[in-house]
Design a protein around this motif. Structure first.
Motif, short mmCIF file in Angstrom:
data_model
loop_
_atom_site.label_atom_id
_atom_site.label_comp_id
_atom_site.label_asym_id
_atom_site.label_seq_id
_atom_site.Cartn_x
_atom_site.Cartn_y
_atom_site.Cartn_z
N LEU A 21 22.44 -20.09 -35.57
CA LEU A 21 22.08 -18.94 -35.89
C LEU A 21 23.68 -18.03 -35.63
CD1 LEU A 21 18.99 -16.63 -35.60
CD2 LEU A 21 21.40 -15.62 -35.10
N ALA A 22 23.89 -18.09 -34.40
CA ALA A 22 25.16 -16.97 -33.95
C ALA A 22 26.53 -17.52 -35.11
CB ALA A 22 25.34 -17.42 -32.55
N ARG A 23 26.63 -18.73 -35.26
CA ARG A 23 27.86 -19.24 -36.17
C ARG A 23 27.45 -18.75 -37.53
NH1 ARG A 23 31.01 -22.77 -33.70
NH2 ARG A 23 30.29 -24.06 -31.82
N ALA A 24 26.31 -18.81 -37.93
CA ALA A 24 26.20 -18.53 -39.27
C ALA A 24 26.10 -17.07 -39.49
CB ALA A 24 24.52 -18.81 -39.84
N ALA A 25 25.62 -16.06 -38.55
CA ALA A 25 25.90 -14.90 -38.60
C ALA A 25 27.04 -14.29 -38.87
CB ALA A 25 25.03 -14.19 -37.21
N VAL A 26 27.94 -14.79 -37.90
CA VAL A 26 29.49 -14.50 -37.93
C VAL A 26 30.16 -14.95 -39.33
CG1 VAL A 26 31.67 -15.05 -36.95
CG2 VAL A 26 29.75 -14.52 -35.30
N ALA A 27 29.85 -15.81 -39.77
CA ALA A 27 30.45 -16.24 -41.07
C ALA A 27 29.94 -15.50 -42.10
CB ALA A 27 30.25 -17.65 -41.13
N GLN A 28 28.45 -15.38 -42.30
CA GLN A 28 27.96 -14.82 -43.46
C GLN A 28 28.39 -13.23 -43.65
OE1 GLN A 28 23.87 -15.53 -44.26
NE2 GLN A 28 23.82 -13.87 -45.74
N PHE A 29 28.27 -12.63 -42.63
CA PHE A 29 28.47 -11.16 -42.47
C PHE A 29 29.75 -10.78 -41.98
CE2 PHE A 29 24.00 -11.86 -42.79
CZ PHE A 29 23.34 -10.98 -43.73
N HIS A 30 30.56 -11.51 -41.92
CA HIS A 30 32.04 -11.41 -41.66
C HIS A 30 32.25 -10.48 -40.40
CE1 HIS A 30 32.98 -13.24 -45.38
NE2 HIS A 30 32.17 -12.34 -46.00
N ASP A 32 33.09 -9.03 -36.89
CA ASP A 32 34.17 -8.72 -35.98
C ASP A 32 33.90 -9.32 -34.47
OD1 ASP A 32 36.32 -7.23 -37.51
OD2 ASP A 32 34.70 -5.98 -37.83
N GLU A 33 32.38 -8.97 -34.22
CA GLU A 33 31.79 -9.74 -33.09
C GLU A 33 30.47 -9.52 -33.06
OE1 GLU A 33 31.55 -7.23 -29.35
OE2 GLU A 33 32.70 -5.81 -30.33
N LEU A 34 30.02 -10.59 -32.34
CA LEU A 34 28.23 -10.69 -32.34
C LEU A 34 28.08 -10.76 -30.76
CD1 LEU A 34 25.54 -11.34 -33.52
CD2 LEU A 34 26.20 -13.88 -32.95
N ARG A 35 27.08 -9.74 -30.49
CA ARG A 35 26.79 -9.60 -29.18
C ARG A 35 25.33 -10.29 -28.81
NH1 ARG A 35 28.68 -5.01 -26.35
NH2 ARG A 35 30.77 -4.55 -27.20
N VAL A 36 25.67 -11.43 -28.07
CA VAL A 36 24.57 -12.09 -27.57
C VAL A 36 23.72 -11.50 -26.28
CG1 VAL A 36 23.21 -14.39 -26.63
CG2 VAL A 36 25.09 -14.37 -28.67
N ILE A 37 22.47 -10.89 -26.62
CA ILE A 37 21.93 -9.98 -25.47
C ILE A 37 20.71 -10.70 -24.91
CG2 ILE A 37 21.27 -7.56 -24.80
CD1 ILE A 37 23.01 -6.67 -27.02
N PRO A 38 20.83 -11.21 -23.77
CA PRO A 38 19.54 -12.06 -23.12
C PRO A 38 18.85 -10.62 -22.72
CG PRO A 38 21.42 -12.97 -22.25
CD PRO A 38 21.96 -11.73 -23.11
N THR A 39 17.35 -11.00 -23.06
CA THR A 39 16.19 -9.82 -22.67
C THR A 39 16.03 -9.62 -21.24
OG1 THR A 39 14.93 -10.53 -24.72
CG2 THR A 39 13.77 -9.21 -22.96
N GLY A 40 16.11 -8.47 -20.84
CA GLY A 40 15.65 -7.98 -19.48
C GLY A 40 14.23 -8.13 -19.18
N SER A 41 13.51 -6.92 -18.92
CA SER A 41 12.06 -7.09 -18.63
C SER A 41 11.49 -6.96 -19.98
CB SER A 41 11.88 -5.78 -17.66
OG SER A 41 10.40 -5.70 -17.78
N ALA A 42 11.19 -8.04 -20.62
CA ALA A 42 10.34 -8.12 -21.76
C ALA A 42 8.96 -7.49 -21.90
CB ALA A 42 10.48 -9.33 -22.39
N GLU A 65 32.09 -20.36 -25.87
CA GLU A 65 33.31 -20.95 -26.52
C GLU A 65 33.11 -20.78 -28.07
OE1 GLU A 65 35.71 -22.47 -25.17
OE2 GLU A 65 34.61 -21.79 -23.41
N ILE A 66 32.17 -20.11 -28.66
CA ILE A 66 32.09 -19.61 -30.11
C ILE A 66 32.91 -18.46 -30.26
CG2 ILE A 66 30.52 -19.27 -31.80
CD1 ILE A 66 28.34 -20.38 -30.24
N ASP A 67 33.89 -18.58 -31.30
CA ASP A 67 34.49 -17.55 -31.66
C ASP A 67 33.94 -16.18 -32.17
OD1 ASP A 67 37.11 -16.16 -32.26
OD2 ASP A 67 36.99 -16.81 -34.38
N LYS A 68 34.28 -15.18 -31.41
CA LYS A 68 33.67 -13.76 -31.90
C LYS A 68 32.37 -13.60 -31.31
CE LYS A 68 36.56 -13.32 -36.03
NZ LYS A 68 36.71 -12.85 -37.53
N VAL A 69 31.92 -14.35 -30.45
CA VAL A 69 30.45 -14.20 -29.86
C VAL A 69 30.63 -14.03 -28.48
CG1 VAL A 69 28.30 -15.38 -29.52
CG2 VAL A 69 29.47 -15.82 -31.45
#
Length: 204
Positions: A21-30, A32-42, A65-69
């Motif tokens: 998903l991360a790779r596809a998101a960066v590619a399809q929507f061009h 500049d960066e993708l923030r992966v944000i682990p949930t805190g108190s869910a 190691e994924i570019d722009k992530v």
């Protein structure tokens, strides 16, 4: 204009579908960066999550190691319940001229109208839905119509091949010491083994 993606979740553990998903998101929507944000108190989780320390460490192993992530620890660092609207508000304050995209899964999408202040989320970001593996085309069309009729006509779809794996399934395999397909990055698997996560014993 800077294009910033947001991909939140428990990442308990992060697996190959998250990475796809991360790779596809960066590619399809061009992005500049993708923030992966682990949930805190869910607030919405019925089970206890593994510690934020472990989930954050695994996220770094899976995504660094994924570019722009970039892995963002703000929700784990925050006290109290974790709400996407608060995270988006903070990011928009930090990047007032940016365009934001929020990436969510099919199951999250169907529950979106239960999210805290969900209309405000739509005002701040374009929501992009990654479809779950195993759905027939007719089901996909029906669920897309649900979105357009009940939530927002501006919701978009992520063009990626769904990956048939879930964190729940992975945790079950690990808890039962069952043979498992290569659903995890090798570095994440080593971390889980080292810390004995998801065994029948309590996580440390």
């Amino acid at each position: 204009m800077t294009r910033i993606g947001i991909f939140g979740g428990a990442f308990d553990p992060p697996h190959i579908a998250h990475i796809a998903l991360a790779r596809a998101a960066v590619a399809q929507f061009h992005l500049d960066e993708l923030r992966v944000i682990p949930t805190g108190s869910a607030w919405h989780k019925s089970r206890s999550l593994s510690s934020g320390t472990h989930r954050l460490a695994m996220a770094h192993l899976a995504f660094d190691e994924i570019d722009k992530v970039h892995v963002d620890s703000r929700e784990i660092d925050r006290d109290g319940p974790t709400y996407t609207v608060d995270t988006l508000t903070a990011l928009k304050t930090e990047h007032p001229r940016a365009m934001f995209y929020l990436f969510i899964g099919e199951d999250q999408a169907l529950a979106f109208k239960t999210w805290h202040q969900w209309p405000a989320i739509l005002d701040m970001a374009t929501v992009v839905v990654a479809q779950r593996a195993g759905l027939l085309d007719a089901e996909k069309s029906s669920r897309a119509a649900q979105w357009h009729n009940g939530v927002s006509a501006n919701v978009q779809s992520l063009d990626m091949q769904p990956v048939a794996v879930s964190a729940t399934e992975i945790r079950s395999h690990l808890a039962n010491a069952a043979p498992m397909p290569p659903w995890l990055p090798a570095s994440v698997q080593r971390y889980i083994d080292q810390h004995r996560l998801y065994t029948t014993h309590a996580n440390d």
